[in-house]
Design a protein around this motif. Structure first.
Motif, PDB file in Angstrom:
ATOM      1  N   TRP A 190     -10.363 -64.274 140.208  1.00  0.00           N
ATOM      2  CA  TRP A 190     -11.066 -65.053 139.174  1.00  0.00           C
ATOM      3  C   TRP A 190     -10.697 -66.526 139.221  1.00  0.00           C
ATOM      4  O   TRP A 190     -11.498 -67.387 138.900  1.00  0.00           O
ATOM      5  CB  TRP A 190     -10.811 -64.466 137.788  1.00  0.00           C
ATOM      6  CG  TRP A 190     -11.601 -63.218 137.581  1.00  0.00           C
ATOM      7  CD1 TRP A 190     -11.169 -61.946 137.749  1.00  0.00           C
ATOM      8  CD2 TRP A 190     -12.985 -63.134 137.240  1.00  0.00           C
ATOM      9  NE1 TRP A 190     -12.195 -61.057 137.531  1.00  0.00           N
ATOM     10  CE2 TRP A 190     -13.318 -61.770 137.201  1.00  0.00           C
ATOM     11  CE3 TRP A 190     -13.975 -64.085 136.944  1.00  0.00           C
ATOM     12  CZ2 TRP A 190     -14.603 -61.322 136.899  1.00  0.00           C
ATOM     13  CZ3 TRP A 190     -15.247 -63.647 136.631  1.00  0.00           C
ATOM     14  CH2 TRP A 190     -15.553 -62.273 136.615  1.00  0.00           C
ATOM     15  N   GLU A 191      -9.482 -66.797 139.655  1.00  0.00           N
ATOM     16  CA  GLU A 191      -9.076 -68.187 139.760  1.00  0.00           C
ATOM     17  C   GLU A 191      -9.944 -68.909 140.783  1.00  0.00           C
ATOM     18  O   GLU A 191     -10.359 -70.049 140.582  1.00  0.00           O
ATOM     19  CB  GLU A 191      -7.592 -68.277 140.166  1.00  0.00           C
ATOM     20  CG  GLU A 191      -7.053 -69.669 139.995  1.00  0.00           C
ATOM     21  CD  GLU A 191      -5.703 -69.849 140.670  1.00  0.00           C
ATOM     22  OE1 GLU A 191      -4.752 -70.246 139.980  1.00  0.00           O
ATOM     23  OE2 GLU A 191      -5.595 -69.586 141.891  1.00  0.00           O
ATOM     24  N   LYS A 192     -10.229 -68.210 141.900  1.00  0.00           N
ATOM     25  CA  LYS A 192     -11.071 -68.778 142.952  1.00  0.00           C
ATOM     26  C   LYS A 192     -12.458 -69.100 142.390  1.00  0.00           C
ATOM     27  O   LYS A 192     -13.033 -70.153 142.660  1.00  0.00           O
ATOM     28  CB  LYS A 192     -11.170 -67.733 144.076  1.00  0.00           C
ATOM     29  CG  LYS A 192     -11.495 -68.262 145.444  1.00  0.00           C
ATOM     30  CD  LYS A 192     -10.512 -69.312 145.858  1.00  0.00           C
ATOM     31  CE  LYS A 192     -10.339 -69.519 147.316  1.00  0.00           C
ATOM     32  NZ  LYS A 192      -9.061 -69.102 147.837  1.00  0.00           N
ATOM     33  N   LYS A 193     -12.968 -68.191 141.555  1.00  0.00           N
ATOM     34  CA  LYS A 193     -14.295 -68.413 140.967  1.00  0.00           C
ATOM     35  C   LYS A 193     -14.284 -69.656 140.084  1.00  0.00           C
ATOM     36  O   LYS A 193     -15.235 -70.440 140.082  1.00  0.00           O
ATOM     37  CB  LYS A 193     -14.735 -67.188 140.165  1.00  0.00           C
ATOM     38  CG  LYS A 193     -15.096 -66.005 141.039  1.00  0.00           C
ATOM     39  CD  LYS A 193     -15.927 -64.980 140.272  1.00  0.00           C
ATOM     40  CE  LYS A 193     -16.407 -63.885 141.193  1.00  0.00           C
ATOM     41  NZ  LYS A 193     -15.693 -62.627 141.051  1.00  0.00           N
ATOM     42  N   LEU A 194     -13.193 -69.804 139.337  1.00  0.00           N
ATOM     43  CA  LEU A 194     -13.068 -70.980 138.470  1.00  0.00           C
ATOM     44  C   LEU A 194     -12.995 -72.253 139.316  1.00  0.00           C
ATOM     45  O   LEU A 194     -13.670 -73.248 139.033  1.00  0.00           O
ATOM     46  CB  LEU A 194     -11.823 -70.845 137.585  1.00  0.00           C
ATOM     47  CG  LEU A 194     -11.556 -72.009 136.622  1.00  0.00           C
ATOM     48  CD1 LEU A 194     -12.715 -72.177 135.643  1.00  0.00           C
ATOM     49  CD2 LEU A 194     -10.255 -71.794 135.851  1.00  0.00           C
ATOM     50  N   GLN A 195     -12.202 -72.183 140.377  1.00  0.00           N
ATOM     51  CA  GLN A 195     -12.092 -73.325 141.285  1.00  0.00           C
ATOM     52  C   GLN A 195     -13.449 -73.736 141.824  1.00  0.00           C
ATOM     53  O   GLN A 195     -13.803 -74.912 141.842  1.00  0.00           O
ATOM     54  CB  GLN A 195     -11.209 -72.956 142.487  1.00  0.00           C
ATOM     55  CG  GLN A 195      -9.780 -73.407 142.363  1.00  0.00           C
ATOM     56  CD  GLN A 195      -8.966 -72.920 143.549  1.00  0.00           C
ATOM     57  OE1 GLN A 195      -9.485 -72.722 144.648  1.00  0.00           O
ATOM     58  NE2 GLN A 195      -7.690 -72.695 143.299  1.00  0.00           N
ATOM     59  N   ASN A 196     -14.210 -72.722 142.290  1.00  0.00           N
ATOM     60  CA  ASN A 196     -15.530 -73.016 142.848  1.00  0.00           C
ATOM     61  C   ASN A 196     -16.457 -73.622 141.798  1.00  0.00           C
ATOM     62  O   ASN A 196     -17.253 -74.503 142.095  1.00  0.00           O
ATOM     63  CB  ASN A 196     -16.165 -71.749 143.432  1.00  0.00           C
ATOM     64  CG  ASN A 196     -15.493 -71.340 144.733  1.00  0.00           C
ATOM     65  OD1 ASN A 196     -14.795 -72.140 145.366  1.00  0.00           O
ATOM     66  ND2 ASN A 196     -15.684 -70.095 145.123  1.00  0.00           N
ATOM     67  N   ALA A 197     -16.323 -73.121 140.557  1.00  0.00           N
ATOM     68  CA  ALA A 197     -17.181 -73.651 139.489  1.00  0.00           C
ATOM     69  C   ALA A 197     -16.831 -75.113 139.219  1.00  0.00           C
ATOM     70  O   ALA A 197     -17.705 -75.964 139.047  1.00  0.00           O
ATOM     71  CB  ALA A 197     -17.022 -72.818 138.222  1.00  0.00           C
ATOM     72  N   VAL A 198     -15.519 -75.425 139.189  1.00  0.00           N
ATOM     73  CA  VAL A 198     -15.087 -76.812 138.964  1.00  0.00           C
ATOM     74  C   VAL A 198     -15.595 -77.688 140.101  1.00  0.00           C
ATOM     75  O   VAL A 198     -16.155 -78.757 139.886  1.00  0.00           O
ATOM     76  CB  VAL A 198     -13.543 -76.894 138.871  1.00  0.00           C
ATOM     77  CG1 VAL A 198     -13.078 -78.342 138.874  1.00  0.00           C
ATOM     78  CG2 VAL A 198     -13.056 -76.175 137.612  1.00  0.00           C
ATOM     79  N   TYR A 199     -15.442 -77.184 141.316  1.00  0.00           N
ATOM     80  CA  TYR A 199     -15.874 -77.942 142.487  1.00  0.00           C
ATOM     81  C   TYR A 199     -17.372 -78.210 142.437  1.00  0.00           C
ATOM     82  O   TYR A 199     -17.845 -79.311 142.723  1.00  0.00           O
ATOM     83  CB  TYR A 199     -15.521 -77.157 143.756  1.00  0.00           C
ATOM     84  CG  TYR A 199     -15.756 -77.938 145.015  1.00  0.00           C
ATOM     85  CD1 TYR A 199     -14.924 -78.995 145.362  1.00  0.00           C
ATOM     86  CD2 TYR A 199     -16.813 -77.632 145.860  1.00  0.00           C
ATOM     87  CE1 TYR A 199     -15.130 -79.729 146.507  1.00  0.00           C
ATOM     88  CE2 TYR A 199     -17.037 -78.364 147.018  1.00  0.00           C
ATOM     89  CZ  TYR A 199     -16.200 -79.405 147.336  1.00  0.00           C
ATOM     90  OH  TYR A 199     -16.406 -80.141 148.466  1.00  0.00           O
ATOM     91  N   SER A 200     -18.106 -77.192 142.020  1.00  0.00           N
ATOM     92  CA  SER A 200     -19.556 -77.312 141.931  1.00  0.00           C
ATOM     93  C   SER A 200     -19.947 -78.360 140.893  1.00  0.00           C
ATOM     94  O   SER A 200     -20.780 -79.233 141.143  1.00  0.00           O
ATOM     95  CB  SER A 200     -20.136 -75.940 141.577  1.00  0.00           C
ATOM     96  OG  SER A 200     -21.477 -76.052 141.222  1.00  0.00           O
TER      97      SER A 200
END
Lengths: 423, 526
Positions: free
Chosen positions: B59-69
């Motif tokens: 889930w952390e990866k998903k959050l990272q990707n969302a921030v990056y996006s």
């Protein structure tokens, strides 16, 4: 250097004539001495008929084998393939291996087919096993989708046989014979549309077998959305991809003609399904073409004056299995679009470069193996001589490769040249 | 100017606010709550344990990707005292020009409505709804009479507008002088020169491996390809958007492209996304919009006749009709210089409380719009996923190709970059074409507006779009356009008219994108 090639054709197509003229060949009439005759299948029948007893000399070439119909008539093709499978089975060849349902693992590439009226009882037996299936009826000797219809009830075929019996006495003769094949009702759809593949294959000799695959084949799309529902059985636009049929549809587009290149198909499949399954599909397509040619090679009159360019029709189902539908001896040389015209001009050009090397007067003592540079858009699909010279062990390797389902190796075994490069 | 810290905290605040409104936020909360039942979550180290759990479960990866996006889509905030339109476009004359252009488009749309007596929108009857639902998968077979409809505008109309752009603070005498630009674009904007482009596109240099290039004789291309595929699979396994974006700068292997692009764009096609698409579809079924006919007409005029894309005609309707109803597209007007048009409920003209955006997504399609979607049909066969990918690519990149702005990826900058590159590096050619009345931009403009879709072979186009995603920039379009001119320079020098020059450049379908870009950027002696 000897004189110019003298040519004749009974097919007045510009893609042919432009190619002959480009080579500086001289047009003559068929009653004069000629070296090269591009003829229709009707003419080839006369040239090799017993009555005319025409003998071709060493400097003459024609574009058909005398009994090409062993491959290009729907009923005979199926008969030859069935025979070939039985022979391999008798030999105990690993190619004839079957699965638990009695289906050939590697040779099951033609939809179940029967001759009518001859195999009527066999057909009924098969139909009853699976009464919800749809079958497609095709006259054996006709092309371009003529006389084709679909049935899904036994009563329809009874009615057909009654009608054809009463309508004419000669309907029982082999000329009016039909084949009935299980209809591939789960075709691969792209953009929701059904398509088939038209691939060009050149055979320069059957014994030893040497054949070439043209890289620029294409997909032919139906203009109307595919629906397997039986209510649309009468709408031939849904089911038949022949351009001759589709041209009459309202949606036929004269810019692209419903044709999509094989490279588009490959790009689409690799992108949406992955590289491995795509390579496997194309390997299997090459495989079934070679097997169909091997099946007819023993019965083909391997006349040294002949070569032939076939149009292979292949349908891919939604499990990415290719099915051989039929082989045409005279693939259409009519150009439906500008791109089509370029394609067919190049097809004839490359065919002539292999069949008549250097555009010089043919000499049939030639061993018919052109250098790689002369192949143009053709690539060697199978070369029996080369395969044998590589040792008996090679054939075995490709078979074992086949039986363990090794991917991507078969095409290479057939002598596929390296990838082309930019520049 | 904001101090570094102030800017950062403002960005973070904005990000947090946006993420709180997203589905991901509630999903994370739910996961955290559920994790409380796990034996490895201890009360004494609650915060650390939950963090550890979210990390381990991906889930952390998903959050990272969302921030990056979020970071890649939204521009960083301006100074708090700057007016909000500065985020859209900081130059007043650009905003004004865009406004005038919008007025023209609306006028043309309205007059078509009046002429044809067709309302902008109307509810379909129950029977019409049923009929449309039935033929949803085969809208292409329908042949309504669209002869009276005409595209609202075509690229060449838009080019006329850009040519007339002037900066009022700049001396604009019509007399030629060393100050004027010899090309068609007359506004001064900062565009990159070759050394800056070399630096910017450093991964494209001659010593970095690229897919679809095999120039070294000693090393077989499979070697790089196999290694590149292996790394690509690793990137996908890691599910890291930033890594994917770096990776595609060297080109995507065909079989990995669909997933890599989805990862970069942070599109995952979750059940709720499919549901959202279905909702848009039902909106299409309910209401008939005038823009539907424009979309229909555009597909018929472009993709339906295209050798590569005709197969996907029905998919284009399924994407574009839904797109026009998608109000989430309105969000991109926060950073687009354009202002979505408004329409008023009958009889309430000019009363703001009765205003609605029209079309609901605020985007009026022009001639060639469907070509933005067509190439994507090669990658995605599920309509809902195809839809999300297209929407994301549009709101990140392609909107800039038909809005007037000073952004480096905006069409004005691209035109200027193209003209400057040509003028600087092929002055003779530029001069020759100008003299024969074949201003290069007149030929290349349509390529850039369509991001080359419909001009290049699809495999080459996808390699080009790899770089758009990889660099989050459209500048590569202008570089390629200049590279095409350079490649055909010998023939162009022989042309004596616009028609002849156009003929030399009529067929781009045999071009190889990467060699052209590399030679132009890295192998010419500058």
């Amino acid at each position: 250097m000897a004189g110019k090639v003298k040519w004749v054709t009974d097919i007045e197509k510009s893609v042919l004539i432009n190619n002959f003229e480009k080579r500086g060949w001289i047009q003559v009439s068929e009653n004069e001495d000629w070296n090269f005759y591009w003829m229709s299948v009707q003419t080839i029948r006369n040239v090799f008929s017993v009555e005319t007893g025409y003998r071709l000399s060493d400097d003459q070439i024609v574009n058909h084998f005398p009994n090409h119909y062993e491959l290009t008539r729907k009923d005979l093709m199926v008969k030859n393939i069935k025979r070939y499978r039985k022979e391999l089975e008798k030999e105990g060849s690993p190619l004839a291996e079957k699965d638990e349902n009695g289906k050939y693992l590697y040779l099951d590439f033609v939809p179940v087919t029967f001759m009518l009226p001859a195999d009527y009882n066999l057909f009924v037996e098969e139909f009853r096993k699976n009464p919800s299936s749809t079958w497609i009826m095709k006259p054996c000797g006709k092309a371009q989708g003529k006389g084709i219809f679909l049935i899904n009830k036994l009563s329809q075929i009874k009615k057909w046989s009654r009608d054809s019996k009463t309508s004419s006495f000669i309907s029982q003769s082999s000329k009016e014979a039909y084949v009935i094949s299980l209809y591939i009702n789960n075709p691969l759809l792209i953009g929701g549309k059904k398509f088939d593949l038209r691939l060009y294959v050149l055979v320069s000799t059957y014994r030893p077998l040497r054949c070439y695959m043209y890289k620029l084949g294409f997909c032919r799309f139906c203009t109307v959305k595919y629906t397997p529902s039986t209510s649309e059985l009468d709408n031939m636009f849904v089911h038949l991809t022949n351009v001759a049929i589709q041209k009459h549809g309202d949606d036929y587009n004269h810019i692209h003609g419903g044709k999509w290149t094989v490279s588009n198909l490959r790009l689409y499949l690799e992108s949406t399904r992955g590289k491995d399954v795509t390579s496997k599909l194309f390997d299997e397509i090459h495989w079934i073409i070679v097997q169909s040619l091997k099946a007819v090679a023993p019965v083909m009159n391997n006349d040294k004056h002949c070569f032939e360019c076939y149009g292979y029709d292949i349908i891919i189902d939604d499990k990415l299995k290719p099915w051989l539908i039929e082989v045409n001896a005279s693939p259409s040389l009519t150009s439906s679009t500008a791109n089509d015209r370029i394609l067919k001009y190049n097809l004839i050009n490359d065919t002539l470069n292999i069949a008549v090397p250097n555009g010089e007067i043919p000499d049939n003592k030639w061993n018919k193996s052109p250098p790689k540079e002369a192949l143009g858009n053709y690539e060697i699909l199978y070369d029996e001589e080369m395969a044998q010279s590589e040792g008996p062990d090679r054939d075995l390797r490709s078979r074992s490769g086949q039986s363990i389902g090794l991917k991507g190796n078969r095409a290479r075994d057939f002598g596929k040249p390296g990838p082309t490069t930019w520049k | 100017m904001l101090g570094q810290d102030g800017g950062l905290s403002l960005t973070i605040a904005q990000l947090v606010q946006r993420l709180k409104a997203s589905g991901l936020h509630s999903q994370l909360e739910r996961q955290a709550r559920l994790s409380l039942h796990r034996p490895d979550i201890k009360l004494e180290s609650l915060k650390e344990d939950i963090k550890g759990f979210l990390k381990a479960s991906g889930w952390e990866k998903k959050l990272q990707n969302a921030v990056y996006s979020e970071l890649s889509v939204f521009p960083s905030p301006c100074h708090p005292s700057a007016p909000p339109e500065h985020i859209k476009e900081s130059l007043a004359y650009m905003r004004k020009a865009q406004g005038n252009w919008e007025k023209r488009i609306l006028k043309s749309l309205n007059s078509m409505c009046t002429e044809l007596g067709i309302p902008l929108a109307q509810k379909r009857s129950v029977n019409e709804q049923k009929e449309l639902l039935n033929k949803w998968n085969e809208m292409g077979t329908d042949e309504p009479d669209l002869s009276l409809f005409r595209p609202v505008y075509a690229p060449k109309d838009f080019l006329e507008v850009l040519m007339n752009l002037r900066n009022p603070n700049y001396e604009n005498s019509e007399q030629p002088s060393f100050r004027n630009h010899l090309g068609l674009i007359q506004v001064p904007l900062k565009v990159k020169d070759i050394p800056e482009l070399k630096e910017y596109f450093s991964e494209l240099d001659l010593n970095t491996g690229q897919l679809d290039i095999d120039d070294s004789a000693e090393v077989p291309p499979e070697l790089f390809e196999n290694e590149h595929v292996r790394i690509g699979q690793k990137v996908l396994a890691e599910q890291d958007s930033a890594a994917a974006q770096q990776y595609v700068r060297q080109g995507c292997p065909t079989s990995l492209r669909a997933e890599l692009w989805a990862l970069i764009l942070n599109v995952s096609n979750q059940p709720e996304d499919v549901l959202y698409y279905e909702q848009l579809k039902s909106n299409v079924i309910l209401h008939d919009l005038l823009v539907d006919s424009l979309i229909y007409k555009d597909v018929k005029l472009t993709a339906s006749n295209d050798d590569y894309y005709f197969v996907f005609e029905d998919y284009l309707y399924q994407v574009l009709l839904c797109f026009s109803r998608d109000t989430s597209v309105l969000q991109h007007f926060a950073y687009n210089s354009a202002i979505p048009p408004k329409s008023y409920i009958r009889g309430k003209l000019g009363m703001e409380e009765y205003a609605v955006f029209y079309p609901p997504n605020g985007v009026i399609p022009f001639h060639g719009f469907s070509m933005y979607v067509a190439p994507l049909c090669f990658l995605y066969h599920e309509p809902s996923k195809l839809y999300q990918i297209f929407r994301e690519i549009y709101v990140r990149y392609f909107f800039r190709l038909h809005s007037i702005s000073s952004h480096p990826s905006g069409i004005v900058s691209l035109c200027l970059l193209f003209e400057t590159l040509l003028q600087t590096h092929l002055p003779q050619l530029f001069y020759h074409l100008r003299e024969i009345g074949a201003q290069p931009l007149r030929i290349s403009f349509k390529w850039m507006v369509r991001a080359f879709s419909g001009y290049l072979a699809t495999d080459q186009l996808l390699l080009l779009w790899d770089r758009i995603l990889g660099y989050s920039s459209l500048e590569v379009l202008a570089v390629l356009a200049a590279a095409v001119f350079a490649f055909r320079a010998v023939n162009l020098m022989e042309a004596t008219s616009l028609a002849a020059a156009e003929a030399v450049l009529a067929d781009l379908s045999t071009l190889k994108v990467m060699p052209l870009l590399q030679i132009f950027l890295f192998a010419t002696g500058t």
